[in-house]
Design a protein around this motif. Structure first.
Motif, PDB file in Angstrom:
ATOM      1  N   ASP A 278       0.861  -1.179   0.000  1.00  0.00           N
ATOM      2  CA  ASP A 278       0.000   0.000   0.000  1.00  0.00           C
ATOM      3  C   ASP A 278       0.901   1.233   0.000  1.00  0.00           C
ATOM      4  N   PRO A 279       1.005   1.938  -1.135  1.00  0.00           N
ATOM      5  CA  PRO A 279       1.932   3.066  -1.225  1.00  0.00           C
ATOM      6  C   PRO A 279       1.630   4.204  -0.244  1.00  0.00           C
ATOM      7  N   ARG A 280       0.457   4.198   0.358  1.00  0.00           N
ATOM      8  CA  ARG A 280       0.127   5.237   1.343  1.00  0.00           C
ATOM      9  C   ARG A 280       0.711   4.930   2.710  1.00  0.00           C
ATOM     10  N   ARG A 281       1.156   3.683   2.924  1.00  0.00           N
ATOM     11  CA  ARG A 281       1.720   3.263   4.212  1.00  0.00           C
ATOM     12  C   ARG A 281       3.028   2.520   3.937  1.00  0.00           C
ATOM     13  N   PRO A 282       4.150   3.173   4.113  1.00  0.00           N
ATOM     14  CA  PRO A 282       5.443   2.603   3.705  1.00  0.00           C
ATOM     15  C   PRO A 282       5.980   1.519   4.648  1.00  0.00           C
ATOM     16  N   ALA A 283       5.231   0.444   4.818  1.00  0.00           N
ATOM     17  CA  ALA A 283       5.642  -0.645   5.704  1.00  0.00           C
ATOM     18  C   ALA A 283       6.885  -1.355   5.171  1.00  0.00           C
ATOM     19  N   ALA A 284       6.967  -1.548   3.857  1.00  0.00           N
ATOM     20  CA  ALA A 284       8.136  -2.219   3.283  1.00  0.00           C
ATOM     21  C   ALA A 284       9.384  -1.362   3.465  1.00  0.00           C
ATOM     22  N   PHE A 285       9.239  -0.053   3.350  1.00  0.00           N
ATOM     23  CA  PHE A 285      10.383   0.833   3.570  1.00  0.00           C
ATOM     24  C   PHE A 285      10.874   0.695   5.016  1.00  0.00           C
ATOM     25  N   GLU A 286       9.964   0.621   5.947  1.00  0.00           N
ATOM     26  CA  GLU A 286      10.330   0.447   7.354  1.00  0.00           C
ATOM     27  C   GLU A 286      11.056  -0.881   7.564  1.00  0.00           C
ATOM     28  N   ARG A 287      10.547  -1.954   6.950  1.00  0.00           N
ATOM     29  CA  ARG A 287      11.215  -3.260   7.063  1.00  0.00           C
ATOM     30  C   ARG A 287      12.604  -3.212   6.429  1.00  0.00           C
ATOM     31  N   LEU A 288      12.724  -2.531   5.292  1.00  0.00           N
ATOM     32  CA  LEU A 288      14.025  -2.362   4.642  1.00  0.00           C
ATOM     33  C   LEU A 288      14.979  -1.624   5.565  1.00  0.00           C
ATOM     34  N   PHE A 289      14.540  -0.513   6.111  1.00  0.00           N
ATOM     35  CA  PHE A 289      15.370   0.292   7.002  1.00  0.00           C
ATOM     36  C   PHE A 289      15.867  -0.559   8.177  1.00  0.00           C
ATOM     37  N   GLN A 290      14.954  -1.276   8.817  1.00  0.00           N
ATOM     38  CA  GLN A 290      15.328  -2.109   9.958  1.00  0.00           C
ATOM     39  C   GLN A 290      16.303  -3.213   9.565  1.00  0.00           C
ATOM     40  N   ALA A 291      16.095  -3.831   8.413  1.00  0.00           N
ATOM     41  CA  ALA A 291      16.998  -4.891   7.947  1.00  0.00           C
ATOM     42  C   ALA A 291      18.394  -4.347   7.668  1.00  0.00           C
ATOM     43  N   VAL A 292      18.465  -3.180   7.052  1.00  0.00           N
ATOM     44  CA  VAL A 292      19.764  -2.574   6.746  1.00  0.00           C
ATOM     45  C   VAL A 292      20.523  -2.273   8.030  1.00  0.00           C
ATOM     46  N   VAL A 293      19.829  -1.736   9.001  1.00  0.00           N
ATOM     47  CA  VAL A 293      20.475  -1.401  10.279  1.00  0.00           C
ATOM     48  C   VAL A 293      20.884  -2.667  11.022  1.00  0.00           C
ATOM     49  N   SER A 294      19.965  -3.600  11.192  1.00  0.00           N
ATOM     50  CA  SER A 294      20.260  -4.780  12.020  1.00  0.00           C
ATOM     51  C   SER A 294      21.272  -5.717  11.361  1.00  0.00           C
ATOM     52  N   ASP A 295      21.251  -5.808  10.037  1.00  0.00           N
ATOM     53  CA  ASP A 295      22.170  -6.715   9.340  1.00  0.00           C
ATOM     54  C   ASP A 295      23.421  -6.010   8.828  1.00  0.00           C
ATOM     55  N   GLU A 296      23.529  -4.709   9.120  1.00  0.00           N
ATOM     56  CA  GLU A 296      24.677  -3.905   8.699  1.00  0.00           C
ATOM     57  C   GLU A 296      24.944  -4.012   7.188  1.00  0.00           C
ATOM     58  N   ILE A 297      23.877  -3.847   6.424  1.00  0.00           N
ATOM     59  CA  ILE A 297      23.949  -3.879   4.965  1.00  0.00           C
ATOM     60  C   ILE A 297      24.710  -2.654   4.480  1.00  0.00           C
ATOM     61  N   GLU A 298      25.575  -2.834   3.496  1.00  0.00           N
ATOM     62  CA  GLU A 298      26.403  -1.732   3.000  1.00  0.00           C
ATOM     63  C   GLU A 298      25.832  -1.048   1.770  1.00  0.00           C
ATOM     64  N   ILE A 299      25.085  -1.790   0.948  1.00  0.00           N
ATOM     65  CA  ILE A 299      24.546  -1.234  -0.295  1.00  0.00           C
ATOM     66  C   ILE A 299      23.092  -1.641  -0.437  1.00  0.00           C
TER      67      ILE A 299
ATOM     68  N   GLY B 241      24.207   4.297   7.149  1.00  0.00           N
ATOM     69  CA  GLY B 241      25.586   4.056   6.728  1.00  0.00           C
ATOM     70  C   GLY B 241      25.663   3.276   5.443  1.00  0.00           C
ATOM     71  N   ALA B 242      24.529   2.894   4.884  1.00  0.00           N
ATOM     72  CA  ALA B 242      24.489   2.152   3.616  1.00  0.00           C
ATOM     73  C   ALA B 242      24.485   3.141   2.454  1.00  0.00           C
ATOM     74  N   ARG B 243      24.988   2.696   1.324  1.00  0.00           N
ATOM     75  CA  ARG B 243      24.940   3.493   0.108  1.00  0.00           C
ATOM     76  C   ARG B 243      23.760   3.026  -0.720  1.00  0.00           C
ATOM     77  N   VAL B 244      22.978   3.953  -1.259  1.00  0.00           N
ATOM     78  CA  VAL B 244      21.834   3.629  -2.110  1.00  0.00           C
ATOM     79  C   VAL B 244      22.258   3.787  -3.558  1.00  0.00           C
ATOM     80  N   VAL B 245      22.066   2.714  -4.335  1.00  0.00           N
ATOM     81  CA  VAL B 245      22.366   2.756  -5.769  1.00  0.00           C
ATOM     82  C   VAL B 245      21.107   2.386  -6.536  1.00  0.00           C
ATOM     83  N   THR B 246      21.015   2.875  -7.756  1.00  0.00           N
ATOM     84  CA  THR B 246      19.843   2.570  -8.580  1.00  0.00           C
ATOM     85  C   THR B 246      20.263   1.746  -9.789  1.00  0.00           C
ATOM     86  N   VAL B 247      19.331   0.928 -10.236  1.00  0.00           N
ATOM     87  CA  VAL B 247      19.536   0.106 -11.425  1.00  0.00           C
ATOM     88  C   VAL B 247      19.457   1.011 -12.643  1.00  0.00           C
TER      89      VAL B 247
END
Length: 88
Positions: free
Chosen positions: A32-53, A80-86
């Protein structure tokens, strides 16, 4: 975005990761683009798993939260992660 387009986008991301020597550990799709739940899950995963990219199909995928460039800058600073686009 329909299921077919989501699948094509995932395939592009998998190919980009393989071409650049990265491992695609997971994908996050907003239901649901009005509620960014996936973005929140992404953010938490990047922080907890120390994702770099983080790979995005485009910066427009951050637009649900505001200006894509501002959100990108915030996300990178906060995680601390770098965001890259396809490439298109």
């Amino acid at each position: 975005m329909g299921v077919a387009e989501v699948n094509r986008t995932k395939e592009r991301m998998v190919q980009f990761a393989a071409d650049t020597g990265l491992e695609l550990a997971g994908t996050f799709v907003e239901e649901d683009p009005r509620r960014p739940a996936a973005f929140e899950r992404l953010f938490q995963a990047v922080v907890s798993d120390e994702i770099e990219i983080v790979i995005l199909p485009s910066l427009l995928h951050m637009m649900v939260l505001g200006s894509p460039m501002h959100i990108k800058d915030y996300f990178e600073a906060a995680t601390g992660a770098r965001v890259v686009t396809v490439p298109g």
